[in-house]
Write a protein that holds these residues in place. Sequence first.
Motif, PDB file in Angstrom:
ATOM      1  N   ARG A   1       0.852  -1.194   0.000  1.00 56.10           N
ATOM      2  CA  ARG A   1       0.000   0.000   0.000  1.00 56.10           C
ATOM      3  C   ARG A   1       0.883   1.237   0.000  1.00 56.10           C
ATOM      4  O   ARG A   1       2.082   1.180   0.299  1.00 56.10           O
ATOM      5  CB  ARG A   1      -0.916   0.021   1.224  1.00 56.10           C
ATOM      6  CG  ARG A   1      -0.195   0.205   2.555  1.00 56.10           C
ATOM      7  CD  ARG A   1      -1.190   0.481   3.677  1.00 56.10           C
ATOM      8  NE  ARG A   1      -0.575   0.561   4.987  1.00 56.10           N
ATOM      9  CZ  ARG A   1       0.001   1.664   5.480  1.00 56.10           C
ATOM     10  NH1 ARG A   1       0.059   2.760   4.736  1.00 56.10           N
ATOM     11  NH2 ARG A   1       0.522   1.665   6.689  1.00 56.10           N
ATOM     12  N   LYS A   2       0.289   2.367  -0.340  1.00 60.18           N
ATOM     13  CA  LYS A   2       1.017   3.633  -0.343  1.00 60.18           C
ATOM     14  C   LYS A   2       1.178   4.128   1.087  1.00 60.18           C
ATOM     15  O   LYS A   2       0.205   4.188   1.842  1.00 60.18           O
ATOM     16  CB  LYS A   2       0.256   4.676  -1.174  1.00 60.18           C
ATOM     17  CG  LYS A   2       0.972   6.001  -1.293  1.00 60.18           C
ATOM     18  CD  LYS A   2       0.160   6.976  -2.133  1.00 60.18           C
ATOM     19  CE  LYS A   2       0.854   8.337  -2.234  1.00 60.18           C
ATOM     20  NZ  LYS A   2       0.064   9.297  -3.031  1.00 60.18           N
ATOM     21  N   PRO A   3       2.398   4.479   1.485  1.00 63.03           N
ATOM     22  CA  PRO A   3       2.610   4.964   2.860  1.00 63.03           C
ATOM     23  C   PRO A   3       1.868   6.274   3.115  1.00 63.03           C
ATOM     24  O   PRO A   3       1.624   7.069   2.206  1.00 63.03           O
ATOM     25  CB  PRO A   3       4.137   5.182   2.922  1.00 63.03           C
ATOM     26  CG  PRO A   3       4.687   4.325   1.831  1.00 63.03           C
ATOM     27  CD  PRO A   3       3.653   4.349   0.738  1.00 63.03           C
ATOM     28  N   LYS A   4       1.520   6.489   4.369  1.00 64.09           N
ATOM     29  CA  LYS A   4       0.874   7.740   4.761  1.00 64.09           C
ATOM     30  C   LYS A   4       1.934   8.808   4.993  1.00 64.09           C
ATOM     31  O   LYS A   4       3.138   8.530   4.963  1.00 64.09           O
ATOM     32  CB  LYS A   4       0.045   7.510   6.032  1.00 64.09           C
ATOM     33  CG  LYS A   4      -1.059   6.480   5.845  1.00 64.09           C
ATOM     34  CD  LYS A   4      -1.788   6.208   7.158  1.00 64.09           C
ATOM     35  CE  LYS A   4      -2.849   5.125   6.970  1.00 64.09           C
ATOM     36  NZ  LYS A   4      -3.524   4.787   8.239  1.00 64.09           N
ATOM     37  N   ASN A   5       1.485  10.045   5.256  1.00 60.54           N
ATOM     38  CA  ASN A   5       2.401  11.191   5.336  1.00 60.54           C
ATOM     39  C   ASN A   5       3.594  10.958   6.258  1.00 60.54           C
ATOM     40  O   ASN A   5       4.745  11.081   5.851  1.00 60.54           O
ATOM     41  CB  ASN A   5       1.633  12.439   5.796  1.00 60.54           C
ATOM     42  CG  ASN A   5       0.608  12.882   4.762  1.00 60.54           C
ATOM     43  OD1 ASN A   5       0.760  12.592   3.582  1.00 60.54           O
ATOM     44  ND2 ASN A   5      -0.422  13.575   5.210  1.00 60.54           N
TER      45      ASN A   5
ATOM     46  N   TRP B   1       6.288   8.212   5.393  1.00 62.57           N
ATOM     47  CA  TRP B   1       7.325   8.529   4.415  1.00 62.57           C
ATOM     48  C   TRP B   1       8.610   8.991   5.103  1.00 62.57           C
ATOM     49  O   TRP B   1       9.718   8.661   4.664  1.00 62.57           O
ATOM     50  CB  TRP B   1       6.847   9.621   3.461  1.00 62.57           C
ATOM     51  CG  TRP B   1       5.962   9.133   2.357  1.00 62.57           C
ATOM     52  CD1 TRP B   1       4.651   9.442   2.148  1.00 62.57           C
ATOM     53  CD2 TRP B   1       6.335   8.249   1.287  1.00 62.57           C
ATOM     54  NE1 TRP B   1       4.170   8.803   1.025  1.00 62.57           N
ATOM     55  CE2 TRP B   1       5.188   8.069   0.467  1.00 62.57           C
ATOM     56  CE3 TRP B   1       7.508   7.587   0.942  1.00 62.57           C
ATOM     57  CZ2 TRP B   1       5.197   7.251  -0.661  1.00 62.57           C
ATOM     58  CZ3 TRP B   1       7.518   6.776  -0.188  1.00 62.57           C
ATOM     59  CH2 TRP B   1       6.376   6.623  -0.971  1.00 62.57           C
TER      60      TRP B   1
ATOM     61  N   TYR C   1      10.250  -0.975   1.053  1.00 65.47           N
ATOM     62  CA  TYR C   1      10.407   0.442   0.702  1.00 65.47           C
ATOM     63  C   TYR C   1      11.813   0.942   1.027  1.00 65.47           C
ATOM     64  O   TYR C   1      12.413   1.700   0.256  1.00 65.47           O
ATOM     65  CB  TYR C   1       9.364   1.285   1.439  1.00 65.47           C
ATOM     66  CG  TYR C   1       8.016   1.333   0.760  1.00 65.47           C
ATOM     67  CD1 TYR C   1       7.896   1.830  -0.537  1.00 65.47           C
ATOM     68  CD2 TYR C   1       6.855   0.905   1.409  1.00 65.47           C
ATOM     69  CE1 TYR C   1       6.659   1.890  -1.170  1.00 65.47           C
ATOM     70  CE2 TYR C   1       5.616   0.956   0.782  1.00 65.47           C
ATOM     71  CZ  TYR C   1       5.526   1.453  -0.510  1.00 65.47           C
ATOM     72  OH  TYR C   1       4.291   1.501  -1.131  1.00 65.47           O
TER      73      TYR C   1
END
Length: 312
Positions: A59-63, A66, A184
């Motif tokens: 999934r895309k990391p949250k703010n 990162w 990541y």
Amino acid sequence: MNNIKIYFVLIGVMFLWGMNVSAIKLLVSDFMPVTITSIRIFVAAMIVFFILFPLKKVRKPKNREWLYIILGAFLSIFVHHYFISEGLAKTSAANGGLILGLGPMLTAILSIVLLKRKPSIIRLVGFLLGGVGVSFTVLAGSGGIHNASSGDFEVFLAILSQAFSFILIKKASETLDPLLLTGYMLLFGSAMLFVTSLLIEPNGLASLQHGSPFIWLMFIFSAVLATALGNMVYNYVIGQIGAAETSIFLNLSTFFSLIGAALFLKEEILPSHFIGLLLIVPGVILGSGSLEELLIRRKEKLTQHPQKKISL
């Protein structure tokens, strides 16, 4: 998976990591160190994502995540692997493997310093043993302080940077799957290394043309088995039996690194290496807090499940 099977799996991972020290030594001797390291880490990242995608764990990391990923990639991948590749190009795999075995103890020391935790007597004894063990290995093995290799210091910086990163990784793993976090960090860390290689090793990519089939076999072993699968399995096992029990097995990688150096690199294993090993292993077990935590957990289990008295 029961604990006996988990222990055998852990021994297998430690074998891979111990042999990987010799594999990296061979790679950085035949290729430009930073260039081959960046490619090796990138391949490992692709393997991790290749495994995680079918499991639907990507999934895309949250703010805020990162920030942890970038800082973790910088310390745990870029700085750590940069100094390993540079250090092993200048020192022996035997010395490098022993110094890398200090990871758990350095993490414990940083936790005490940064998180203001008061060390116990047992940990202080462990710190002393570990420090003496590494000093004996490096200085006696190299013929004294005047002959100590700069590569030994660079390998130490590699494991120190990784110990710093563990503080960040622990915080990041509260919201981000550790396996995805690993993927990541490998990906961004490999990009940092590759950009650096273009700056300091302009002929790095050209050097890849001269690798023998055996060297490329070592590359596949290091990237796929040791770096990608090894880290994933180790992180999984931590969730199964706990960090304390798992970290004790890290000492085996130090032992296997000595065996790999003797078998594959024909390095001379000196008496000072074995003396250093005998000091470092108990030093890590005591200094990392592994023994203390293990004893506390065993005591808690006995308290929660006391043996039933038999009435006649």
